[in-house]
Design a protein around this motif. Structure first.
Motif, PDB file in Angstrom:
ATOM      1  N   GLY A 155      38.878  48.251  38.860  1.00  0.00           N
ATOM      2  CA  GLY A 155      38.461  49.242  40.010  1.00  0.00           C
ATOM      3  C   GLY A 155      36.853  49.036  40.172  1.00  0.00           C
ATOM      4  N   ALA A 156      36.241  49.365  39.136  1.00  0.00           N
ATOM      5  CA  ALA A 156      34.698  49.171  39.234  1.00  0.00           C
ATOM      6  C   ALA A 156      34.379  47.896  39.421  1.00  0.00           C
ATOM      7  CB  ALA A 156      34.157  50.002  37.783  1.00  0.00           C
ATOM      8  N   VAL A 157      34.997  46.861  38.829  1.00  0.00           N
ATOM      9  CA  VAL A 157      34.568  45.426  38.773  1.00  0.00           C
ATOM     10  C   VAL A 157      35.019  44.950  40.304  1.00  0.00           C
ATOM     11  CG1 VAL A 157      35.129  43.151  38.293  1.00  0.00           C
ATOM     12  CG2 VAL A 157      34.901  44.900  36.437  1.00  0.00           C
ATOM     13  N   ALA A 158      36.145  45.358  40.741  1.00  0.00           N
ATOM     14  CA  ALA A 158      36.196  45.038  42.195  1.00  0.00           C
ATOM     15  C   ALA A 158      35.411  45.644  43.087  1.00  0.00           C
ATOM     16  CB  ALA A 158      37.662  45.471  42.601  1.00  0.00           C
ATOM     17  N   GLN A 159      34.948  46.960  42.996  1.00  0.00           N
ATOM     18  CA  GLN A 159      33.958  47.560  43.809  1.00  0.00           C
ATOM     19  C   GLN A 159      32.703  46.750  43.993  1.00  0.00           C
ATOM     20  OE1 GLN A 159      34.200  51.560  42.272  1.00  0.00           O
ATOM     21  NE2 GLN A 159      34.914  52.364  44.251  1.00  0.00           N
ATOM     22  N   ALA A 160      32.239  46.414  42.592  1.00  0.00           N
ATOM     23  CA  ALA A 160      31.079  45.683  42.600  1.00  0.00           C
ATOM     24  C   ALA A 160      31.074  44.292  43.358  1.00  0.00           C
ATOM     25  CB  ALA A 160      30.774  45.455  41.011  1.00  0.00           C
ATOM     26  N   LEU A 161      31.953  43.640  43.581  1.00  0.00           N
ATOM     27  CA  LEU A 161      32.287  42.606  44.354  1.00  0.00           C
ATOM     28  C   LEU A 161      32.291  42.514  45.766  1.00  0.00           C
ATOM     29  CD1 LEU A 161      35.344  40.930  42.228  1.00  0.00           C
ATOM     30  CD2 LEU A 161      32.982  40.345  41.950  1.00  0.00           C
TER      31      LEU A 161
END
Length: 87
Positions: free
Chosen positions: A25-31
């Motif tokens: 989730g955190a990686v996806a949000q950063a994208l």
């Protein structure tokens, strides 16, 4: 067998229109920069799944593309992600 869940982009208007699932989730949000959200909104698939495996990002969606827009939409999303991630 990734443990995927719904991810908020941080933009309520976008999140009301598209459902993004990911195991990171955190990686996806950063994208989800504005250019990536725009590419996702142009993409004809209603659901996109982002799976992060080490340094590899896998974008998938249900069903098989049946026209050029459904084939190119996800490619445009990946291109927007890579352009956003460029130094």
């Amino acid at each position: 067998a990734a443990d995927v869940h719904l991810v908020s982009s941080g933009n309520a208007r976008f999140d009301a229109q598209r459902w993004i699932t990911s195991d990171a989730g955190a990686v996806a949000q950063a994208l989800f920069a504005p250019s990536v959200r725009e590419a996702v909104l142009r993409c004809p698939q209603d659901e996109i799944r982002l799976v992060v495996q080490g340094e590899q990002l896998v974008l998938s969606f249900p069903d098989t593309p049946s026209n050029q827009a459904e084939l190119h939409g996800p490619i445009d999303v990946v291109l927007a992600i890579t352009e956003n991630d460029a130094p």
